[in-house]
Design a protein around this motif. Structure first.
Motif, PDB file in Angstrom:
ATOM      1  N   GLU A  98      13.673  -4.008   4.738  1.00  0.00           N
ATOM      2  CA  GLU A  98      13.645  -2.882   3.806  1.00  0.00           C
ATOM      3  C   GLU A  98      12.670  -3.103   2.654  1.00  0.00           C
ATOM      4  OE1 GLU A  98      16.840  -1.330   0.597  1.00  0.00           O
ATOM      5  OE2 GLU A  98      17.528  -1.228   2.674  1.00  0.00           O
ATOM      6  N   GLN A  99      12.680  -4.307   2.068  1.00  0.00           N
ATOM      7  CA  GLN A  99      11.799  -4.569   0.935  1.00  0.00           C
ATOM      8  C   GLN A  99      10.325  -4.571   1.339  1.00  0.00           C
ATOM      9  OE1 GLN A  99      13.103  -3.722  -1.789  1.00  0.00           O
ATOM     10  NE2 GLN A  99      12.793  -5.562  -3.018  1.00  0.00           N
ATOM     11  N   THR A 100      10.037  -4.986   2.576  1.00  0.00           N
ATOM     12  CA  THR A 100       8.655  -4.922   3.073  1.00  0.00           C
ATOM     13  C   THR A 100       8.168  -3.486   3.043  1.00  0.00           C
ATOM     14  OG1 THR A 100       9.280  -6.684   4.625  1.00  0.00           O
ATOM     15  CG2 THR A 100       7.121  -5.659   4.928  1.00  0.00           C
ATOM     16  N   CYS A 101       9.021  -2.576   3.529  1.00  0.00           N
ATOM     17  CA  CYS A 101       8.660  -1.153   3.564  1.00  0.00           C
ATOM     18  C   CYS A 101       8.525  -0.595   2.152  1.00  0.00           C
ATOM     19  CB  CYS A 101       9.714  -0.368   4.343  1.00  0.00           C
ATOM     20  SG  CYS A 101       9.903  -0.894   6.066  1.00  0.00           S
ATOM     21  N   ARG A 102       9.451  -0.977   1.282  1.00  0.00           N
ATOM     22  CA  ARG A 102       9.436  -0.492  -0.100  1.00  0.00           C
ATOM     23  C   ARG A 102       8.137  -0.899  -0.799  1.00  0.00           C
ATOM     24  NH1 ARG A 102      13.061   0.699  -4.498  1.00  0.00           N
ATOM     25  NH2 ARG A 102      14.717   0.953  -2.985  1.00  0.00           N
ATOM     26  N   HIS A 103       7.786  -2.180  -0.700  1.00  0.00           N
ATOM     27  CA  HIS A 103       6.594  -2.661  -1.397  1.00  0.00           C
ATOM     28  C   HIS A 103       5.313  -2.102  -0.779  1.00  0.00           C
ATOM     29  CE1 HIS A 103       9.201  -6.248  -2.808  1.00  0.00           C
ATOM     30  NE2 HIS A 103       9.204  -5.289  -3.690  1.00  0.00           N
ATOM     31  N   SER A 104       5.307  -1.916   0.528  1.00  0.00           N
ATOM     32  CA  SER A 104       4.122  -1.353   1.187  1.00  0.00           C
ATOM     33  C   SER A 104       3.921   0.094   0.780  1.00  0.00           C
ATOM     34  CB  SER A 104       4.269  -1.453   2.713  1.00  0.00           C
ATOM     35  OG  SER A 104       4.458  -2.785   3.112  1.00  0.00           O
ATOM     36  N   PHE A 105       5.021   0.833   0.674  1.00  0.00           N
ATOM     37  CA  PHE A 105       4.931   2.231   0.250  1.00  0.00           C
ATOM     38  C   PHE A 105       4.416   2.330  -1.186  1.00  0.00           C
ATOM     39  CE2 PHE A 105       7.089   5.842  -1.925  1.00  0.00           C
ATOM     40  CZ  PHE A 105       6.329   6.866  -1.358  1.00  0.00           C
ATOM     41  N   ILE A 106       4.916   1.460  -2.061  1.00  0.00           N
ATOM     42  CA  ILE A 106       4.465   1.471  -3.456  1.00  0.00           C
ATOM     43  C   ILE A 106       2.975   1.131  -3.528  1.00  0.00           C
ATOM     44  CG2 ILE A 106       4.667   0.289  -5.687  1.00  0.00           C
ATOM     45  CD1 ILE A 106       7.681   0.057  -5.108  1.00  0.00           C
ATOM     46  N   ALA A 107       2.541   0.151  -2.726  1.00  0.00           N
ATOM     47  CA  ALA A 107       1.113  -0.198  -2.698  1.00  0.00           C
ATOM     48  C   ALA A 107       0.278   0.992  -2.237  1.00  0.00           C
ATOM     49  CB  ALA A 107       0.889  -1.392  -1.768  1.00  0.00           C
ATOM     50  N   SER A 108       0.769   1.716  -1.243  1.00  0.00           N
ATOM     51  CA  SER A 108       0.062   2.903  -0.748  1.00  0.00           C
ATOM     52  C   SER A 108       0.050   4.001  -1.798  1.00  0.00           C
ATOM     53  CB  SER A 108       0.737   3.404   0.531  1.00  0.00           C
ATOM     54  OG  SER A 108       0.206   4.648   0.948  1.00  0.00           O
ATOM     55  N   LEU A 109       1.205   4.212  -2.444  1.00  0.00           N
ATOM     56  CA  LEU A 109       1.321   5.241  -3.478  1.00  0.00           C
ATOM     57  C   LEU A 109       0.369   4.961  -4.630  1.00  0.00           C
ATOM     58  CD1 LEU A 109       3.051   7.762  -4.319  1.00  0.00           C
ATOM     59  CD2 LEU A 109       4.534   6.161  -5.535  1.00  0.00           C
ATOM     60  N   LEU A 110       0.193   3.677  -4.969  1.00  0.00           N
ATOM     61  CA  LEU A 110      -0.683   3.280  -6.065  1.00  0.00           C
ATOM     62  C   LEU A 110      -2.150   3.167  -5.636  1.00  0.00           C
ATOM     63  CD1 LEU A 110       1.625   0.624  -7.750  1.00  0.00           C
ATOM     64  CD2 LEU A 110       1.026   2.868  -8.641  1.00  0.00           C
ATOM     65  N   GLN A 111      -2.437   3.646  -4.413  1.00  0.00           N
ATOM     66  CA  GLN A 111      -3.807   3.692  -3.906  1.00  0.00           C
ATOM     67  C   GLN A 111      -4.468   2.328  -3.836  1.00  0.00           C
ATOM     68  OE1 GLN A 111      -5.709   6.435  -2.551  1.00  0.00           O
ATOM     69  NE2 GLN A 111      -3.577   7.082  -2.397  1.00  0.00           N
ATOM     70  N   ILE A 112      -3.687   1.314  -3.488  1.00  0.00           N
ATOM     71  CA  ILE A 112      -4.264   0.004  -3.183  1.00  0.00           C
ATOM     72  C   ILE A 112      -4.843   0.096  -1.770  1.00  0.00           C
ATOM     73  CG2 ILE A 112      -3.744  -2.438  -2.784  1.00  0.00           C
ATOM     74  CD1 ILE A 112      -1.628  -2.238  -4.960  1.00  0.00           C
ATOM     75  N   LYS A 113      -6.131  -0.135  -1.651  1.00  0.00           N
ATOM     76  CA  LYS A 113      -6.838   0.118  -0.387  1.00  0.00           C
ATOM     77  C   LYS A 113      -6.737  -1.039   0.602  1.00  0.00           C
ATOM     78  CE  LYS A 113      -8.648   4.007  -1.944  1.00  0.00           C
ATOM     79  NZ  LYS A 113      -8.185   5.318  -1.427  1.00  0.00           N
ATOM     80  N   HIS A 114      -6.326  -2.215   0.130  1.00  0.00           N
ATOM     81  CA  HIS A 114      -6.328  -3.401   0.986  1.00  0.00           C
ATOM     82  C   HIS A 114      -4.965  -4.091   0.932  1.00  0.00           C
ATOM     83  CE1 HIS A 114     -10.736  -2.931   0.794  1.00  0.00           C
ATOM     84  NE2 HIS A 114     -10.530  -2.730  -0.497  1.00  0.00           N
ATOM     85  N   ILE A 115      -4.385  -4.331   2.088  1.00  0.00           N
ATOM     86  CA  ILE A 115      -3.131  -5.081   2.187  1.00  0.00           C
ATOM     87  C   ILE A 115      -3.360  -6.285   3.091  1.00  0.00           C
ATOM     88  CG2 ILE A 115      -0.833  -5.066   3.274  1.00  0.00           C
ATOM     89  CD1 ILE A 115      -0.329  -2.347   2.140  1.00  0.00           C
ATOM     90  N   VAL A 116      -2.865  -7.441   2.649  1.00  0.00           N
ATOM     91  CA  VAL A 116      -2.850  -8.630   3.502  1.00  0.00           C
ATOM     92  C   VAL A 116      -1.382  -8.941   3.788  1.00  0.00           C
ATOM     93  CG1 VAL A 116      -3.459 -11.053   3.745  1.00  0.00           C
ATOM     94  CG2 VAL A 116      -4.987  -9.507   2.491  1.00  0.00           C
TER      95      VAL A 116
END
Length: 425
Positions: A132-150
């Motif tokens: 659940e927390q993986t999804c939560r943090h990934s969504f927040i990163a997407s919402l904040l327009q972070i273009k790169h995820i590792v």
């Protein structure tokens, strides 16, 4: 090479801001400690103090998490609570790390740390996979327009470095991330405890042919993440030095929020609508031929026009939106819930105003990404869509187009606490 040339070279180096996120005990602080330690960024006395602390506790290995968990409560509980910022550099790049909390109750701290990041490292425990927390943090990163995820699959040592476990987690995240607005995702199997694939290539995972984490951080391209098309310059300060050498000098200081400005360019000042041409653009050290986001500059114009703090300088043929009715996604940061019809102070770029909450449209279920249109109570750590009306027009772009001119904060007028972080739609 002289000291001044070395300093100039350092100042001119590319900067990457990145944030870490993940669930409690996924190893975020250990990973940052390992990154700093293996890249030779730790002072000897720091390392000696941490080794001594680890010995006293009877730890089998040096607890590298102590390099970032600075609060006494963090050390006692073994979790990250506050956002810890760390700075380091390699010959290729400078870095600012925001080590953010993993626990759901500190989601607001994760939002704070990620708001200025170019890249997000999201850790997953190799034993547990995407949770659940993986999804939560990934969504927040997407919402904040972070273009790169590792996506770092950590603790590979606890699953015997098995490739099939890594591929299974990779497939899980790919399925979820297909719903997100993140164009660039990297997958790296690591062991932060032992340093596998953090700075040095692991000899225990010869099946992995990608780069290490540090190699990825050094080489990810972030120049195109900035908006160099829409010229935006929020005026922070009007400089009028009382100088006999320059008695009529009037400069406009601030940070470029988008686009490119050059001497000779025609500009328009908002809200007045007056136009002029740029006479010069200066940084702290010298005049420049052109300036761009995110440089801090002082701009002078060919003729004096009425400009003050909070005004926006743009190009006449490419102006921002101007309006008082604003739609935005809000991350709520306060224990007291958002009040529909409530009045708040706002800060947007260098503008200050007040607003009223006109409507709460829906709340987002962060785990499923579904809209909960029947649930309109926005409380601590919640994310939802609202509409506000401001007391004066804002000069804005959508957050997706420009993270600076597309963001604002809501402030409780009585306590002066920042209660919400908004992204304009």
């Amino acid at each position: 090479m002289s000291d001044s040339k070395e300093a100039r070279k350092y100042l001119d180096m590319d900067l990457l801001r990145f944030t870490t996120a993940g669930s409690v005990d996924d190893g975020k602080s250990t990973l940052i400690g390992r990154l700093l330690y293996d890249s030779k960024q730790i002072f000897d006395d720091q390392m000696e103090a941490i080794e001594e602390s680890s010995r006293k506790k009877g730890d089998e290995y040096t607890n590298l998490a102590l390099l970032t968990d600075g609060l006494s409560a963090e050390r006692e509980q073994g979790i990250t609570i506050d956002v810890a910022y760390r700075y380091f550099s390699t010959p290729n790049r400078k870095f600012i790390i925001a080590d953010t909390p993993g626990h759901v109750q500190y989601t607001r701290n994760m939002v704070t740390g990620a708001s200025t990041a170019n890249l997000a490292i999201i850790l997953v425990d190799a034993r547990n996979g995407v949770i659940e927390q993986t999804c939560r943090h990934s969504f927040i990163a997407s919402l904040l327009q972070i273009k790169h995820i590792v996506l770092c699959v950590n603790k590979m040592d606890l699953v015997d470095y098995r490739e099939e476990q890594f591929e299974k987690i990779k497939a899980q995240f790919r399925e979820f991330s297909s719903k997100l607005d993140v164009p660039d995702i990297h997958y790296i199997p690591i062991s932060a405890l032992y340093g596998d694939n953090v700075v040095d290539k692991s000899d225990k995972m010869d099946w992995y042919d990608g780069g290490t984490l540090l190699y990825t951080l050094e080489n990810v391209q972030v120049d195109s993440d900035y908006n160099h098309v829409d010229s935006r310059f929020p005026v922070q300060w009007v400089t009028r030095p009382q100088s006999t050498e320059y008695p009529d000098y009037r400069g406009y200081a601030g940070r470029v929020a988008g686009g490119v400005f050059k001497p000779g360019d025609e500009i328009i000042a908002l809200p007045s609508g007056f136009t002029s041409k740029i006479d010069s653009v200066e940084t702290f050290e010298n005049e420049e031929d052109e300036v761009f986001s995110p440089m801090s500059i002082t701009m002078t114009l060919e003729n004096d026009i009425d400009i003050s703090r909070g005004d926006m300088i743009a190009k006449p043929d490419n102006q921002p939106n101007v309006g008082q009715d604003i739609d935005l996604m809000i991350c709520w940061l306060n224990k007291k819930p958002l009040q529909p019809g409530g009045k708040y102070a706002i800060k947007h770029t260098t503008q200050e105003a007040r607003c009223i909450i006109k409507e709460v449209k829906y709340k987002v279920n962060i785990n499923t990404l579904h809209r909960a249109e029947g649930d309109k109570e926005i409380g601590l750590n919640d994310i939802g869509r609202i509409q506000i009306r401001t007391t004066q027009p804002l000069f804005y772009d959508s957050y997706k187009r420009n993270r600076t001119t597309g963001s604002l904060i809501l402030i409780d007028e009585y306590t002066n606490e920042t209660v919400g972080a908004g992204m304009i739609l």
